[in-house]
Design a protein around this motif. Sequence first.
Motif, mmCIF file in Angstrom:
data_model
loop_
_atom_site.group_PDB
_atom_site.id
_atom_site.type_symbol
_atom_site.label_atom_id
_atom_site.label_comp_id
_atom_site.label_asym_id
_atom_site.label_seq_id
_atom_site.Cartn_x
_atom_site.Cartn_y
_atom_site.Cartn_z
ATOM 1 N N SER A 25 0.873 -1.170 -0.014
ATOM 2 C CA SER A 25 0.002 0.020 -0.126
ATOM 3 C C SER A 25 1.004 1.146 0.011
ATOM 4 O O SER A 25 0.570 2.223 -0.681
ATOM 5 C CB SER A 25 -1.033 -0.066 1.306
ATOM 6 O OG SER A 25 -1.657 1.191 1.075
ATOM 7 N N THR A 29 1.381 4.309 -2.953
ATOM 8 C CA THR A 29 1.081 5.615 -2.658
ATOM 9 C C THR A 29 2.231 6.367 -2.909
ATOM 10 O O THR A 29 2.039 7.622 -3.177
ATOM 11 C CB THR A 29 0.692 5.808 -0.826
ATOM 12 O OG1 THR A 29 -0.269 5.091 -0.599
ATOM 13 C CG2 THR A 29 0.349 7.015 -0.659
ATOM 14 N N GLN A 30 3.524 5.975 -3.009
ATOM 15 C CA GLN A 30 4.646 6.840 -3.089
ATOM 16 C C GLN A 30 5.467 6.732 -4.372
ATOM 17 O O GLN A 30 5.930 7.630 -4.893
ATOM 18 C CB GLN A 30 5.554 6.614 -1.754
ATOM 19 C CG GLN A 30 4.900 6.578 -0.466
ATOM 20 C CD GLN A 30 5.922 5.932 0.501
ATOM 21 O OE1 GLN A 30 7.077 5.449 0.383
ATOM 22 N NE2 GLN A 30 5.347 5.983 1.858
ATOM 23 N N LYS A 36 4.264 2.061 -10.582
ATOM 24 C CA LYS A 36 3.102 1.474 -10.036
ATOM 25 C C LYS A 36 2.393 0.410 -10.749
ATOM 26 O O LYS A 36 1.972 -0.646 -10.422
ATOM 27 C CB LYS A 36 2.066 2.554 -9.654
ATOM 28 C CG LYS A 36 2.266 3.569 -8.516
ATOM 29 C CD LYS A 36 1.239 4.338 -8.197
ATOM 30 C CE LYS A 36 1.609 5.450 -7.309
ATOM 31 N NZ LYS A 36 0.558 6.681 -7.219
ATOM 32 N N ALA A 162 -4.692 1.831 -0.931
ATOM 33 C CA ALA A 162 -4.027 2.894 -1.309
ATOM 34 C C ALA A 162 -4.762 4.103 -2.315
ATOM 35 O O ALA A 162 -4.395 5.119 -2.081
ATOM 36 C CB ALA A 162 -2.835 2.477 -2.190
ATOM 37 N N THR A 163 -5.721 3.238 -2.915
ATOM 38 C CA THR A 163 -6.318 4.419 -3.926
ATOM 39 C C THR A 163 -7.758 4.535 -3.404
ATOM 40 O O THR A 163 -8.713 5.445 -3.938
ATOM 41 C CB THR A 163 -6.630 3.622 -5.146
ATOM 42 O OG1 THR A 163 -7.202 2.167 -5.177
ATOM 43 C CG2 THR A 163 -5.081 3.432 -5.956
ATOM 44 N N LYS A 164 -8.030 3.997 -2.248
ATOM 45 C CA LYS A 164 -9.484 4.198 -1.355
ATOM 46 C C LYS A 164 -10.571 3.705 -2.550
ATOM 47 O O LYS A 164 -11.802 4.383 -2.643
ATOM 48 C CB LYS A 164 -9.564 5.749 -1.206
ATOM 49 C CG LYS A 164 -8.539 6.254 -0.275
ATOM 50 C CD LYS A 164 -8.624 5.380 1.072
ATOM 51 C CE LYS A 164 -7.646 6.150 2.074
ATOM 52 N NZ LYS A 164 -6.191 6.002 1.677
#
Length: 530
Positions: A25, A29-30, A36, A162-164
């Motif tokens: 996650s 995010t980073q 990604k 990570a992307t909700k």
Amino acid sequence: MKRFARLFTEIDQTTKTSVKTTALSAYFTQAPDADKLWCIALFSGRRPKRAVTTTNLREWAAERAGIPLWLLEESYPIVGDLAETIALVLPPPTQASDHSLSHWINVLRGLHEVPLVDRKPRILDAWDQLDTTERFLFNKLITGGFRIGVSRKLMTHALAQATKQDEAVLAHKLMGGWTPETTSFHALVEADDPAADQSRPYPFYLAYQLDDAPETLGAPEDWQAEWKWDGIRGQLILRDQAHHVWSRGEELMTDRFPEFARAADFLPPGTVLDGEILAWDDAQPMPFSALQPRIGRKTVPKKLLREAPVILLAYDLLEDKGEDMRHQPLATRRARLDAILRDLPGDAPVQASPTVSFDTWVDLAQTRAKARDHRAEGLMLKRRDSAYLSGRKKGDWWKWKLDPLTVDAVMIYAQQGHGRRANLFTDFTFAVWQGNELIPFTKAYSGLTDKEFDEITAWVRKNTQQRFGPVRQVRPEHVFEIAFEGIQPSPRHKSGLALRFPRMSRWRNDKSPQEANTLDDLRALLAAYG
């Protein structure tokens, strides 16, 4: 690449799912979007095409390390992984770089555009910029053997965090024939258009093996039973005036099964069926061996189309006239499926997979015992009120397979394993009797405990008769019970036979080699179940 190497190290050093999820996650995010996207691709089996052979890599690594090739070859089985062996023998890098994962993948992709003689300096230059862990991952990408202890489900769960996003929606987005070359992270993950690719299948719902008595599932009337077929699980998709066939492994197989082009003559657009692709002889499934020659072909010759025609035995309706049906109870989906397929002509390439009627679990057990008469592996049990979920979920879908077929065989060859089993003999060749001669007929490498592998390894080292490279011929003293799911003729093997999913189920220390089965015993099984 350093960020991806840190991710790998965090994942590799733990068995805790929560730790792996947190690490993934954070990466999603980073990391840059291009990295990604490639991370998602790698964890879902979409690897760069191999541009350099392992033979070349061995030779270049030995030369760069200043060691003879034989020494690298001797080190390989001890380490258990070629990519790791090369990473360990190479000298420390003389350059420093902080290029991204996507940069190094683009380096590998660019190798296809240059002659072999120009590929070597590019690989050597890359090795000279990467540390040991980065080299290991780079080598994995070169060989196409990139695998890390993370399931696709876990990766999707971490990406959803990570992307909700809703995990089920995201799982559907990641299905289909996309590659990092054909999409972007935004288009694949962030864009709110899950139906952009009209060929996209739904994530498959998978069943657990039922090891307990079926009575533990509760009232029989709450369950639907159907045959567990021995074919290829697939989805047939009819959308936008086209049809598509996807395997459970997310392989687009439309061209291999041209019979399904006719499905559009009988089924409306916006139909998605889940079922089993089987070779069919007008009355019942043909053995899996009849279907197998069609699996690896991009085009199918007319002779094979005649010898092994296929149909889809459909057992679920995932989309009806463009409506997603997966949230509906199985009983509702099945009723609509039967209504759609009820009046199709007998030569249609799709039929409804029959359900199996039963009143009690005892009745069903008696029916299951006759599964091989129907060319089936056993039964599927599905709760009537179950939705169609994504991945393997315990509780609503179960596979109740028949007990495997078994024979007793003599071990005649042994070979060391790989990875954590590199110092153990775990890969064995087994034989049965034909007169006074032992005829090899199968290999197996799973089924024993760690303690048993330790014991047989010690014995192999003391009882080797000959060596053939990494393979050792041993004295024919030990008998093992070999379990398998099916048997078929095979002209490629000396025995004339091949087993499906062979594994060691028992070490028969209570039997002498003379008590092992014969080749005639195997032929009798072929006549009964082939």
